[in-house]
Motif scaffolding. Structure first.
Motif, short mmCIF file in Angstrom:
data_model
loop_
_atom_site.label_atom_id
_atom_site.label_comp_id
_atom_site.label_asym_id
_atom_site.label_seq_id
_atom_site.Cartn_x
_atom_site.Cartn_y
_atom_site.Cartn_z
N SER A 10 -4.28 15.36 1.34
CA SER A 10 -3.56 16.03 2.42
C SER A 10 -4.52 16.85 3.27
O SER A 10 -5.69 17.07 2.91
N VAL A 11 -4.00 17.33 4.41
CA VAL A 11 -4.79 18.19 5.29
C VAL A 11 -5.24 19.44 4.55
O VAL A 11 -6.42 19.81 4.59
N ILE A 42 -0.02 19.50 13.57
CA ILE A 42 -0.59 18.93 12.35
C ILE A 42 -0.02 19.68 11.15
O ILE A 42 -0.20 20.89 11.03
N GLU A 75 0.44 16.75 5.55
CA GLU A 75 0.25 15.37 6.00
C GLU A 75 -0.98 14.74 5.34
O GLU A 75 -2.02 15.39 5.18
N VAL A 126 -4.24 12.62 5.36
CA VAL A 126 -5.23 12.48 6.43
C VAL A 126 -5.28 11.06 6.99
O VAL A 126 -5.50 10.86 8.19
N ARG A 145 -3.04 9.23 7.81
CA ARG A 145 -1.97 9.02 8.79
C ARG A 145 -2.26 9.74 10.11
O ARG A 145 -1.47 9.64 11.05
N LEU A 146 -3.34 10.49 10.18
CA LEU A 146 -3.67 11.26 11.38
C LEU A 146 -4.43 10.41 12.38
O LEU A 146 -5.11 9.45 12.03
N SER A 147 -4.33 10.80 13.65
CA SER A 147 -5.15 10.16 14.69
C SER A 147 -6.59 10.65 14.56
O SER A 147 -6.87 11.61 13.84
N GLN A 150 -7.07 14.27 15.58
CA GLN A 150 -6.50 15.18 14.60
C GLN A 150 -7.43 15.32 13.39
O GLN A 150 -7.59 16.41 12.84
N CYS A 151 -8.06 14.20 13.00
CA CYS A 151 -9.04 14.26 11.91
C CYS A 151 -10.21 15.16 12.29
O CYS A 151 -10.70 15.95 11.47
N VAL A 210 -9.12 18.71 11.92
CA VAL A 210 -9.09 19.10 10.51
C VAL A 210 -10.51 19.39 10.01
O VAL A 210 -10.75 20.35 9.27
#
Length: 224
Positions: A94-95, A132, A136, A138, A140-142, A145-146, A149
């Motif tokens: 996860s984030v 974000i 979530e 990671v 699944r992130l764009s 967004q990564c 993070v």
């Protein structure tokens, strides 16, 4: 205002002078671009600041305190954080888990998931990011967004100096502005931000100063 400055930094490798008598300064509350072609010495200078390598000679200072790092852990402890273009996130976690990897808050011997998610959410909010979720996964992130993070992970160490090495290299044009908004929020927090990029069209959009290296020399520094 905090200042990171160098005095006559030299880094010698066998048959190669990567940094040659580099004297320059970077101020907090600004995004300081560090520019130059491949092999100019940009990454070498950042690695000196991050503790990954040590200068052959010369010194660097943070607010007039002379510093020397034997490794990256010592640099982190003194408030130096680096975000490289090759991201270090673990996609299956996860984030929150990625942000606090290896130092998750605990209740006794058990991970305190509520506290971890709350702390991650607070860090993301501090960076001006609300879309974000700390829960979530990671993967699944764009891409942008990564990258956010990754920067949030660096910010969790409360750095005085944040070095961003090609942060937009993997981003689509519409994602770049979202990342720039995050960087603008960071600028308000009195952090010294170094921004390395080969995308010259981005420089006027996000930076306040420009320092140029060429063949290991500091060519000069100007306001953007």
């Amino acid at each position: 205002m905090s200042v990171l400055r160098t005095e006559k930094i030299v880094k010698q490798y066998p048959g190669c002078l990567a940094l040659n008598d580099v004297t320059v300064s970077f101020e907090s509350g600004k995004v300081n671009a560090l520019l130059g072609k491949n092999g100019s010495g940009k990454t070498t200078l950042v690695k000196c600041f991050s503790g990954a390598i040590q200068p052959t000679s010369g010194s660097f200072y943070l607010d007039d305190k002379k510093l020397h790092f034997n490794n990256t852990a010592e640099a982190n402890a003194m408030g130096f954080a680096t975000v490289y273009q090759e991201m270090s996130l673990i996609p299956s976690l996860s984030v929150a888990e990625n942000i606090f990897l290896g130092r998750m808050p605990k209740k006794g011997k058990v991970i305190d998931w509520k506290k971890a998610n709350e702390q991650a959410e607070a860090l993301l909010k501090k960076m001006g990011v609300k879309k974000i979720s700390p829960k979530e996964i990671v993967s699944r992130l764009s891409m942008w967004q990564c990258q956010v993070v990754e920067i949030t992970k660096a910010m969790s160490y409360n750095p005085k100096v944040l070095m961003l090495d090609e942060p937009t290299s993997s981003l689509a044009s519409n994602e770049v502005e979202s990342l720039f908004n995050v960087i603008r929020e960071l600028k308000k927090q009195d952090i010294i931000i170094l921004y390395i990029s080969h995308k010259l069209h981005e420089v006027p959009q996000i930076t306040d100063t420009i320092t140029v290296l060429r063949d290991g020399y500091c060519v000069g520094k100007v306001n953007t």
